[in-house]
Enzyme design. Structure first.
Site, PDB file in Angstrom:
ATOM      1  N   ASP A 113       0.858  -1.169   0.000  1.00  0.00           N
ATOM      2  CA  ASP A 113       0.000   0.000   0.000  1.00  0.00           C
ATOM      3  C   ASP A 113       0.903   1.229   0.000  1.00  0.00           C
ATOM      4  OD1 ASP A 113      -2.548   1.487   0.618  1.00  0.00           O
ATOM      5  OD2 ASP A 113      -3.161  -0.526   1.267  1.00  0.00           O
ATOM      6  N   ASP A 220      -3.100   4.665  -2.228  1.00  0.00           N
ATOM      7  CA  ASP A 220      -4.148   5.241  -1.394  1.00  0.00           C
ATOM      8  C   ASP A 220      -4.551   6.627  -1.901  1.00  0.00           C
ATOM      9  OD1 ASP A 220      -5.495   4.773   1.266  1.00  0.00           O
ATOM     10  OD2 ASP A 220      -4.517   6.682   1.729  1.00  0.00           O
ATOM     11  N   GLU A 277      -6.649   4.305  -5.728  1.00  0.00           N
ATOM     12  CA  GLU A 277      -7.978   4.459  -5.141  1.00  0.00           C
ATOM     13  C   GLU A 277      -8.556   5.795  -5.622  1.00  0.00           C
ATOM     14  OE1 GLU A 277      -9.801   4.251  -0.622  1.00  0.00           O
ATOM     15  OE2 GLU A 277      -8.080   5.493  -1.063  1.00  0.00           O
ATOM     16  N   HIS A 354     -10.781  -3.417   2.987  1.00  0.00           N
ATOM     17  CA  HIS A 354     -10.718  -3.112   4.421  1.00  0.00           C
ATOM     18  C   HIS A 354     -11.566  -1.907   4.818  1.00  0.00           C
ATOM     19  CE1 HIS A 354      -8.100  -0.377   2.446  1.00  0.00           C
ATOM     20  NE2 HIS A 354      -7.966   0.335   3.553  1.00  0.00           N
ATOM     21  N   ASP A 355     -12.132  -1.199   3.824  1.00  0.00           N
ATOM     22  CA  ASP A 355     -12.977  -0.035   4.115  1.00  0.00           C
ATOM     23  C   ASP A 355     -14.455  -0.335   3.945  1.00  0.00           C
ATOM     24  OD1 ASP A 355     -10.743   1.599   4.555  1.00  0.00           O
ATOM     25  OD2 ASP A 355     -10.632   2.187   2.442  1.00  0.00           O
TER      26      ASP A 355
HETATM   27  C1  GLC Z   1      -8.007   5.151   2.145  1.00  0.00           C
HETATM   28  C2  GLC Z   1      -7.816   3.892   2.939  1.00  0.00           C
HETATM   29  C3  GLC Z   1      -8.486   4.045   4.252  1.00  0.00           C
HETATM   30  C4  GLC Z   1      -7.839   5.201   4.971  1.00  0.00           C
HETATM   31  C5  GLC Z   1      -7.810   6.456   4.120  1.00  0.00           C
HETATM   32  C6  GLC Z   1      -6.841   7.452   4.646  1.00  0.00           C
HETATM   33  O1  GLC Z   1      -9.326   5.401   1.857  1.00  0.00           O
HETATM   34  O2  GLC Z   1      -8.271   2.800   2.218  1.00  0.00           O
HETATM   35  O3  GLC Z   1      -8.431   2.881   5.024  1.00  0.00           O
HETATM   36  O4  GLC Z   1      -8.538   5.448   6.147  1.00  0.00           O
HETATM   37  O5  GLC Z   1      -7.428   6.222   2.797  1.00  0.00           O
HETATM   38  O6  GLC Z   1      -5.525   7.060   4.369  1.00  0.00           O
END
Ligand code: GLC
Ligand code: CA
Length: 597
Positions: A113, A220, A277, A354-355
């Site tokens: 990540d 991310d 993402e 994981h979100d």
């Molecule tokens: C992304 C991650 C999440 C995190 C956020 C801030 O959305 O997937 O888990 O809280 O970024 O880094």
């Protein structure tokens, strides 16, 4: 259960010119919750290494390991204090090197990540930056002076609401300025405009690990690096509140393409893959700009269309469970599949990470009667979509949400805790508001993905020893058969189904991984049907899923006449009349194109 003999020849063995990451199935691992090798209640890197044989047996090609870097863990490692060190409870850099080697020696790949929109406030860079206005690293983060309203009250520079609630601006007493944090106050945003900062990020967060052999990154919040000129206020959607949801304002800023081009130049030197993402990007043309091959920015992104289905628009948890229709699911999937239609872009297929809460609990039916079957149906659906396939740990065994009767204290995520507290603050005399918030969180909270992986039916689900105290309580569904040990013994389990589905995905890669998606019988309120076909391949796939706990009529689809049913999630003894779809039945048909008129 029906893996019917495949009488047509698959496309397997055919040589293709696709880059390795297109046909890969990626398995995402959340280190804290995967496997605890030393019984301290926290999963760790050696724990992952111990499970590689299991992971490989699934038929996946790549593992994605969520942040394992050193961190104060305000946001479970997405707040990094040192990119070049490992969070001690997870292990050491040497443990990660060993993991990389083990993964490679099995012929698999590993991605990490990459979290570089922000660091932890405990990162050495931020400590320096906040130490004085003249520190050489002052400009490495985003500092702004206060605004004052007419009566002299100090105000932050704009009205943006952080992703975890509250203002995105934190006042710093020492130097009397605000700094920006799109997430927690402990996650200050880095100033990407500063070239020296960018170089430091590339070196410390990317090159350090690429040199150790990692095969790419899940990136991310990739579209947040470049902030909009002038930091304009967001439109007011929540009049009762001072801070407004601002994702559409601060994402996809003017210099995004330039920054991604720089990153891509590094990644391509290593033949490394990138998946970014990409929230708050409803415009397909903008998404295509990121993933178009000729633009050379990212290989692919995670769009949020499918995982956002049923979420509230003002606050994602301000909604009721199951507040969506099947039409919403169909159009969300359609939008992400269309991305590759006649373009040089690439897409992804995923429904968990994981979100996100567990997909069976959100889109299937997690009651004991239907959980397994609806889990298999969802596996069939998402493994039949084009793009690189991502699965999340536990999805392969059909893990479900935390039981309804668990108190809110068992939820540990900062997003959950902040939202629940905010509802309490806004509705001090209304216990009903808290009850609704809890109901929404029971359906949608990120915590559901973060309970320990269920290896067996033991007390702590075999994640850690029976006498240890896991950092999050294991879901009691481990004792109801949802665990690796029990499911490995039963080929009709969700686990067995995923393994077969992943094989079929490779066998029919031309249509299932690369094919064009076409919704059929689109208005059907309970049945989701689509075809997948590519001009290159010999086959066309037809997938039919009954999103209902009741029987549905098999839709009249013209391709059905020539189609061969090759896989379904209902055994022949349960099947009944083939013109009726059983509750949560999913069918995969293959049409041999040569037989078409
Ligand atoms: C992304 C991650 C999440 C995190 C956020 C801030 O959305 O997937 O888990 O809280 O970024 O880094
Ligand atoms: Ca441990």
């Amino acid at each position: 259960m029906g893996l019917r003999s495949v009488s047509v020849n698959g496309d397997a063995g055919k040589t293709t010119e696709h880059p390795w990451w297109k046909e890969a199935a990626v398995y995402q691992i959340y280190p804290a919750s995967y496997n605890d090798s030393n019984d301290d209640g926290i999963g760790d890197i050696p724990g992952i290494t111990q499970k590689l044989e299991y992971i490989q047996s699934l038929g996946v090609d790549v593992i994605w390991v969520c942040p394992m870097y050193d961190s104060p863990q305000i946001d479970m490692g997405y707040d990094i204090s040192d990119y070049e060190a490992v969070y001690p409870p997870y292990g050491t850099v040497q443990d990660v090197e060993a993991l990389i080697n083990e993964v490679h020696s099995r012929g698999m790949k590993i991605i990490l990540d990459l979290v570089v929109n922000h660091t932890s406030d405990q990162h050495a860079w931020f400590k320096e930056s906040r130490s004085s206005k003249t520190n050489p690293k002052r400009d490495w983060y985003i500092w702004k002076p206060a605004k004052y309203d007419s009566d002299g009250t100090r105000k932050p520079p704009n009205n943006w609401r952080s992703n975890f609630g509250g203002s995105v601006w934190e006042w710093d007493e020492l130097t009397q300025e605000y700094y920006l944090h799109l997430f927690c106050p402990e996650q200050p945003d880095v100033n990407w405009e500063n070239e020296e900062t960018r170089k430091a990020i590339y070196q410390s967060a990317m090159i350090f690990w690429l040199d150790k052999g990692v095969d790419g990154f899940r990136i991310d919040t990739v579209n947040m690096y470049s902030k909009p000129t002038g930091y304009p206020d967001a439109p007011i959607k929540d009049p009762a509140a001072e801070w407004q949801e601002a994702g559409l304002v601060y994402c996809n800023g003017p210099r995004m393409d330039e920054y991604l081009g720089e990153m891509n130049a590094i990644l391509s030197r290593y033949n490394a893959m990138s998946v970014g993402e990409c929230p708050f990007t409803p415009d397909p043309a903008r998404v295509l700009g990121y993933v178009s091959e000729k633009e050379a920015r990212l290989n692919m992104v995670f769009q949020f269309d499918s995982v956002d289905v049923g979420m509230g628009s003002v606050f994602k948890y301000m909604t009721k469970p199951f507040k969506y229709t099947l039409a919403d699911v169909k159009s969300a999937i359609g939008r992400t599949q269309k991305l590759i239609d006649g373009t040089d872009g690439w897409t992804t297929s995923f429904i968990e990470n994981h979100d996100q809460a567990r997909s069976i609990s959100r889109f299937g039916n997690d009651s004991p009667q239907w959980r397994s079957r609806s889990g298999k149906m969802l596996a069939m659906l998402f493994a039949s979509l084009s793009g690189t396939l991502f699965m999340y740990q536990g999805q392969e065994i059909g893990m479900i949400n935390i039981p309804q009767d668990w108190p809110i204290e068992e939820y540990k995520d900062v997003d959950t805790i902040n939202y629940y507290a905010e509802v309490g603050r806004r509705n001090p005399n209304d216990p009903g508001a808290q009850i609704s918030a809890k109901a929404a969180l029971q359906n949608l909270a990120r915590d559901h993905a973060r309970t320990p992986m269920q290896w067996s039916s033991e007390v702590n689900a075999g994640f850690t020893s029976d006498s240890a105290k896991p950092w999050m309580k294991a879901n009691t569904s481990a004792q109801e058969g949802i665990n690796v040990a029990d499911e490995s013994r039963d080929s009709s389990s969700v686990l067995g189904f995923w393994k077969q589905m992943l094989k079929l995905r490779k066998t029919y890669s031309d249509c299932l991984i690369h094919g064009g998606y076409k919704l059929v019988d689109g208005d059907n309120p309970t049945v989701f049907s689509f075809t997948k076909s590519s001009t290159a391949g010999h086959f066309k796939a037809l997938v039919i899923c009954n999103f209902s706990s009741k029987e549905s009529e098999l839709p009249l689809i013209e391709d059905l006449d020539a189609a061969e049913l090759i896989f379904d999630n209902v055994s022949e003894t349960q099947a009944g009349a083939r013109s009726t779809l059983q509750p949560w039945e999913g069918r995969l048909y293959i049409v041999k194109k040569d037989t078409e008129a």
